[in-house]
Design a protein around this motif. Structure first.
Motif, mmCIF file in Angstrom:
data_model
loop_
_atom_site.group_PDB
_atom_site.id
_atom_site.type_symbol
_atom_site.label_atom_id
_atom_site.label_comp_id
_atom_site.label_asym_id
_atom_site.label_seq_id
_atom_site.Cartn_x
_atom_site.Cartn_y
_atom_site.Cartn_z
ATOM 1 N N GLY A 45 -6.750 -8.883 10.161
ATOM 2 C CA GLY A 45 -6.015 -7.609 10.251
ATOM 3 C C GLY A 45 -6.540 -6.755 11.376
ATOM 4 N N CYS A 46 -6.794 -5.480 11.099
ATOM 5 C CA CYS A 46 -7.403 -4.604 12.101
ATOM 6 C C CYS A 46 -8.889 -4.950 12.174
ATOM 7 N N ALA A 47 -9.361 -5.329 13.358
ATOM 8 C CA ALA A 47 -10.753 -5.788 13.492
ATOM 9 C C ALA A 47 -11.757 -4.684 13.173
ATOM 10 N N PHE A 48 -11.314 -3.437 13.140
ATOM 11 C CA PHE A 48 -12.214 -2.318 12.869
ATOM 12 C C PHE A 48 -12.344 -2.052 11.363
ATOM 13 N N HIS A 49 -11.565 -2.760 10.520
ATOM 14 C CA HIS A 49 -11.494 -2.350 9.109
ATOM 15 C C HIS A 49 -12.833 -2.387 8.372
ATOM 16 N N PRO A 50 -13.763 -3.352 8.671
ATOM 17 C CA PRO A 50 -15.023 -3.308 7.897
ATOM 18 C C PRO A 50 -15.858 -2.048 8.163
ATOM 19 N N ARG A 51 -15.593 -1.343 9.256
ATOM 20 C CA ARG A 51 -16.388 -0.149 9.583
ATOM 21 C C ARG A 51 -15.582 1.140 9.443
ATOM 22 N N CYS A 52 -14.310 1.009 9.107
ATOM 23 C CA CYS A 52 -13.424 2.176 9.207
ATOM 24 C C CYS A 52 -13.404 2.990 7.910
ATOM 25 N N PRO A 53 -13.673 4.295 7.989
ATOM 26 C CA PRO A 53 -13.642 5.119 6.766
ATOM 27 C C PRO A 53 -12.227 5.348 6.232
ATOM 28 N N LEU A 54 -11.218 5.059 7.046
ATOM 29 C CA LEU A 54 -9.839 5.309 6.608
ATOM 30 C C LEU A 54 -9.107 4.048 6.175
ATOM 31 N N ALA A 55 -9.814 2.906 6.153
ATOM 32 C CA ALA A 55 -9.128 1.617 5.936
ATOM 33 C C ALA A 55 -8.352 1.597 4.619
ATOM 34 N N SER B 84 -7.401 10.040 18.337
ATOM 35 C CA SER B 84 -6.593 9.701 17.174
ATOM 36 C C SER B 84 -7.127 8.483 16.422
ATOM 37 N N HIS B 85 -7.574 7.464 17.151
ATOM 38 C CA HIS B 85 -8.079 6.259 16.469
ATOM 39 C C HIS B 85 -9.446 6.562 15.848
ATOM 40 N N PRO B 86 -9.697 6.121 14.616
ATOM 41 C CA PRO B 86 -11.000 6.395 13.985
ATOM 42 C C PRO B 86 -12.178 5.909 14.829
ATOM 43 N N TYR B 87 -11.999 4.817 15.574
ATOM 44 C CA TYR B 87 -13.098 4.324 16.414
ATOM 45 C C TYR B 87 -13.360 5.275 17.594
ATOM 46 N N ALA C 135 -2.705 -6.725 11.754
ATOM 47 C CA ALA C 135 -3.256 -6.046 12.941
ATOM 48 C C ALA C 135 -2.249 -4.995 13.421
ATOM 49 N N PRO C 136 -2.691 -3.747 13.613
ATOM 50 C CA PRO C 136 -1.737 -2.718 14.055
ATOM 51 C C PRO C 136 -1.369 -2.886 15.521
ATOM 52 N N ALA C 137 -0.113 -2.554 15.857
ATOM 53 C CA ALA C 137 0.334 -2.574 17.255
ATOM 54 C C ALA C 137 0.043 -1.214 17.887
ATOM 55 N N ARG D 103 -3.585 -2.598 3.736
ATOM 56 C CA ARG D 103 -2.806 -3.209 4.829
ATOM 57 C C ARG D 103 -3.695 -3.552 6.031
ATOM 58 N N CYS D 104 -4.756 -2.755 6.251
ATOM 59 C CA CYS D 104 -5.621 -2.956 7.421
ATOM 60 C C CYS D 104 -6.315 -4.312 7.371
ATOM 61 N N ARG D 105 -6.515 -4.842 6.155
ATOM 62 C CA ARG D 105 -7.236 -6.110 6.030
ATOM 63 C C ARG D 105 -6.342 -7.305 6.350
ATOM 64 N N ALA E 51 -3.464 2.194 18.171
ATOM 65 C CA ALA E 51 -3.232 1.062 17.260
ATOM 66 C C ALA E 51 -3.943 1.363 15.945
ATOM 67 N N CYS E 52 -3.220 1.944 14.998
ATOM 68 C CA CYS E 52 -3.824 2.279 13.697
ATOM 69 C C CYS E 52 -2.715 2.468 12.667
ATOM 70 N N HIS E 53 -2.820 1.746 11.546
ATOM 71 C CA HIS E 53 -1.783 1.855 10.508
ATOM 72 C C HIS E 53 -1.730 3.253 9.900
ATOM 73 N N VAL E 54 -2.863 3.950 9.881
ATOM 74 C CA VAL E 54 -2.897 5.256 9.216
ATOM 75 C C VAL E 54 -2.527 6.369 10.200
ATOM 76 N N ARG E 55 -3.139 6.360 11.377
ATOM 77 C CA ARG E 55 -2.936 7.455 12.332
ATOM 78 C C ARG E 55 -1.659 7.307 13.149
HETATM 79 FE FE1 SF4 Z 1 -8.943 2.020 10.292
HETATM 80 FE FE2 SF4 Z 1 -6.552 2.324 11.407
HETATM 81 FE FE3 SF4 Z 1 -7.826 -0.012 11.610
HETATM 82 FE FE4 SF4 Z 1 -6.838 0.754 9.301
HETATM 83 S S1 SF4 Z 1 -5.675 0.283 11.134
HETATM 84 S S2 SF4 Z 1 -8.860 -0.105 9.642
HETATM 85 S S3 SF4 Z 1 -7.140 2.950 9.352
HETATM 86 S S4 SF4 Z 1 -8.442 1.931 12.466
#
Ligand code: SF4
Length: 344
Positions: free
Chosen positions: A286-296, A248-251, A304-306, A299-301, A317-321
């Motif tokens: 925010g979400c530490a994965f956002h600079p690499r995430c295609p779905l960012a 589920s998580h893009p990573y 940080a998602p719980a 809010r991700c910037r 932990a993903c705001h989108v998924r």
């Molecule tokens: Fe990507 Fe989800 Fe992180 Fe946003 S919260 S950057 S959509 S992994």
């Protein structure tokens, strides 16, 4: 459901860097950040992620080779993070470690037999016949001939050394083995043998494993549940089948897509994610994965998602998924934390 064998709550490890170790202004490496999970008796939890994600630091924190900055590690209901060195020694019988490089983890001057009985002799003196009987039994358990008892580590192959490391870990009859990249230095055929050995031993002895690996083919072979780590945090935790069938998580998707596919009929998911893992000294906001995430999204910037449950035993932990609104749907109280305990 009975209490888990191992419970890790909000485990955090920060290192201060450089000359100013005591200075509050020196940079901080956030190696592990608020990590929580549990492992049941006889269960295998695999922790995966790229190099530098904090997974090996977790192994050292669990063994208290390094001290946590905060958080708790509980074994069979006892918090081992506060134990004195003496009390901890007794608890170490319950937890043993198998290392990545069997050669450097074995004393080159001791014979295989002495290496195996050494942990036991830290607790009780054995007479010579007892030593030999124990070493022979454990060598056989890991598929080696008792004749190898007198050999030095330098006289063994890589696979035999790793079997010896496992025999040594078994000597104290632990309930939990922490295996840190335990098969990554081995040839593919030897790797399969050692993995099968670990599975057999688990079935015979009911041992639980925390198995740390960057290799998803190994993880898929051995895991009951999988925790995916990115930059010190767990971003997805799920039963193994569910994680590989429907990440589920893009990573997690990117990791699975980047792994070699041995079956040509199995479709690759999406193109692997690009870019380097950011520095844990200065992680992205925010979400530490956002600079690499295609779905960012925006809010991700900033936030940080719980970890939010999306199915039984599956948290992401993903705001989108896994938007936080799922908490209200899946849990009686929006304030309560998602359970990281294995489903019954
Ligand atoms: Fe990507 Fe989800 Fe992180 Fe946003 S919260 S950057 S959509 S992994």
């Amino acid at each position: 459901m009975s209490d888990p064998l191992l419970k890790v709550e909000n485990l955090t490890k920060h290192y201060r860097l450089g000359m100013g170790y005591l200075s509050k202004s020196s940079p901080v490496v956030r190696a592990v950040e608020q990590v929580s999970f549990s492992v049941g008796a006889g269960e295998t939890l695999c922790i995966v992620g790229e190099s530098g994600c904090g997974k090996s630091t977790i192994a050292r924190l669990l063994m208290r080779i390094v001290e946590p900055t905060s958080g708790r590690v509980t074994i069979d209901g006892t918090d081992i993070t506060d134990l004195t060195a003496n009390a901890l020694r007794a608890w170490r019988r319950r937890m043993q470690m198998v290392f990545q490089d069997p050669y450097s983890s074995l004393n080159p001057r001791l014979t295989a037999g002495d290496i195996i009985v050494e942990p036991v002799e830290n607790f009780s003196r054995l007479k010579r016949p007892q030593r030999q009987a124990l070493a022979a039994e454990l060598l056989q358990k890991v598929g080696m001939s008792p004749d190898m008892m007198r050999r030095l580590p330098s006289e063994l192959s890589g696979g035999q050394r790793q079997r010896l490391g496992i025999a040594r870990a078994l000597a104290l009859q632990p309930s939990l083995i922490i295996a840190d990249e335990a098969v990554s230095a081995l040839d593919v055929s030897v790797r399969a043998q050692i993995l099968n050995l670990l599975v057999d031993l688990q079935q015979q002895m009911g041992i639980a494993y925390v198995f740390i690996s960057h290799d998803l083919s190994v993880v898929e072979h051995i895991a009951d549940r999988v925790a995916v780590m990115y930059l010190g945090r767990i971003v997805e935790l799920a039963p193994c089948e569910a994680l590989f069938a429907k990440p589920s998580h893009p990573y997690t998707e990117a990791l699975i897509a980047a792994a070699p596919v041995p079956d040509p009929t199995r479709a690759r998911l999406e193109p692997p994610v690009e870019g380097e893992v950011p520095s844990p000294i200065n992680p992205p906001s925010g979400c530490a994965f956002h600079p690499r995430c295609p779905l960012a999204i925006e809010r991700c910037r900033v936030s940080a998602p719980a970890l939010v449950p999306i199915a039984d035993g599956h948290v992401v932990a993903c705001h989108v998924r896994a938007p936080a609104s799922n908490l209200a749907v899946l849990q009686p109280s929006a304030e309560s934390q998602p359970s990281l305990t294995p489903a019954a």
